[in-house]
Design a protein around this motif. Sequence first.
Motif, mmCIF file in Angstrom:
data_model
loop_
_atom_site.group_PDB
_atom_site.id
_atom_site.type_symbol
_atom_site.label_atom_id
_atom_site.label_comp_id
_atom_site.label_asym_id
_atom_site.label_seq_id
_atom_site.Cartn_x
_atom_site.Cartn_y
_atom_site.Cartn_z
ATOM 1 N N MET A 70 1.392 -1.237 -0.617
ATOM 2 C CA MET A 70 -0.036 0.396 0.044
ATOM 3 C C MET A 70 0.928 1.141 -0.182
ATOM 4 N N ASN A 71 0.388 2.301 -1.045
ATOM 5 C CA ASN A 71 1.378 3.338 -0.863
ATOM 6 C C ASN A 71 -0.002 4.885 -0.934
ATOM 7 N N GLU A 72 0.858 5.435 -0.546
ATOM 8 C CA GLU A 72 0.519 6.887 -0.204
ATOM 9 C C GLU A 72 -0.689 7.577 -1.375
ATOM 10 N N LEU A 90 -3.295 5.648 -0.981
ATOM 11 C CA LEU A 90 -4.692 5.365 0.413
ATOM 12 C C LEU A 90 -5.574 7.060 -0.321
ATOM 13 N N ARG A 91 -4.368 7.781 -0.354
ATOM 14 C CA ARG A 91 -5.127 9.805 -0.424
ATOM 15 C C ARG A 91 -6.206 8.748 -1.546
ATOM 16 N N TRP A 123 -7.978 6.790 -2.222
ATOM 17 C CA TRP A 123 -9.425 6.261 -1.580
ATOM 18 C C TRP A 123 -10.303 7.117 -0.841
ATOM 19 N N TRP A 155 -7.782 -3.862 3.011
ATOM 20 C CA TRP A 155 -6.434 -3.927 3.571
ATOM 21 C C TRP A 155 -6.540 -3.058 4.367
ATOM 22 N N MET A 156 -7.144 -1.890 4.947
ATOM 23 C CA MET A 156 -7.364 -1.003 6.308
ATOM 24 C C MET A 156 -7.937 -2.099 7.037
ATOM 25 N N LEU A 173 -2.373 3.931 10.731
ATOM 26 C CA LEU A 173 -2.880 4.745 9.844
ATOM 27 C C LEU A 173 -3.898 4.978 9.814
ATOM 28 N N ILE A 193 -2.062 9.137 9.222
ATOM 29 C CA ILE A 193 -1.896 9.048 7.631
ATOM 30 C C ILE A 193 -3.981 9.386 7.079
ATOM 31 N N LEU A 194 -4.629 8.523 7.976
ATOM 32 C CA LEU A 194 -6.282 9.041 7.050
ATOM 33 C C LEU A 194 -6.421 10.593 7.190
#
Lengths: 213, 198
Positions: free
Chosen positions: B1-3, B6-7, B9, B25-26, B34, B37-38
């Motif tokens: 998983m990369n940034e 995630l962004r 998402w 994954w989350m 995590l 970062i979210l």
Amino acid sequence: MHGLGNIPAAQRTTRYNPSARSSVPQSSYPDQLTLENELIDAFERLSDSTCADMAPLWLAATRAAREGLLEQATWTEPPTDRYLRMAPASKSKYRALAAWRHAVMWRDAHRLADLDRGDREVVDAIYFTPAPNCAPYSWSRSAADCPALPRGANPSWVKERASEVAGKLLGALLQEHGHFDDLKNNWDQTAARILAVATRPTLDDVLKLERKT
Amino acid sequence: MNEATLRAWVRKELPPEERREVTRWMIRCTDPALPLILHGMVRELEESPVDAALAAMGRVWSQIVDGWNQLVDLGFASWSDQAQGQIVVASADPTAPGRPLSVTEAGDAWLVEVSGEIGATVQVFLTDAAGLAQTAIEGTIGEDGWLRETIDLPDTVAVTLWAAIGETLQEASSAADALADALADDATAVYAWRRVQR
């Protein structure tokens, strides 16, 4: 609205009434995937039906409860200072709010608590309608961009009644937690741990509950 | 998983299947970093008007992908695997012969090839995982029945190209709008290419 009445505070109870409860399956989770798919469905709806911070708050609230899941994923990079500065202080009551909201959707607590249409409208207006992405993360009289309450409803009465109904939903989840906690299957136990987070007393403050012990 | 994923998402820019896998994954990730970062990515999105606009587009984008998948279900469009499992090609004209949209690596760039009626207008739109949408190619089908052009693709996992072919395609403000217009109006064919992994 239907079936609504202004119940005096002295008569309020947030304890769940077992006689109103519908059936609970013996064991819902034969494998991790079944549990995971249900958690994902509710997680996806969580942010859309409320506000964006609910997703990270739920992840923070249930971190320990999810440790039993297999094939654990890891985040390899530490958060940058920039992100740490942006992250709000996630108070435990808002983590509990996220966990409760998720569990209400996940376990279909509206159905388990056998709510009538009026009660559903009231609790949905306060707790399950998109709201500004900041505390209190739900309908607030002071927030200008909050969605309207049901037409003609008195805000004070709606908030008070919503707390009553929230208590019923909490009661349904408490009963669900007890059921899954009795089961020995790994995944039912994981479900029980997640439900335990969703029913913590720290929630009372944000739901304005007067939980009877 | 990369940034970047995630962004994407957070901004609701991933196709439904990919979004679901990121969510899985989350749920399996218990790293305390995590949620922080979210949270940060949500704030990042709120603080940028441009990003907010992209988020709105992302929602449209999800609807478009949903719409496309419905077309697939109804038999009006199709997804098919291509070499190496890296890309997927879809067509709103499943009866079209050959491979009407082809995207292949050409050194540091990518060669985009679109076939159609000679002289027909072609618009190719690009949407990357960060939600940036742009017109990648505008041109016409040549005498050999093809339009060929080399472009750079963003170095992210999820990249989608939409190619619309028609007589009088309207200029659109975003890839999502363009696809919606093309599907609704005057495109004779719409093709999609998606890089699903690297």
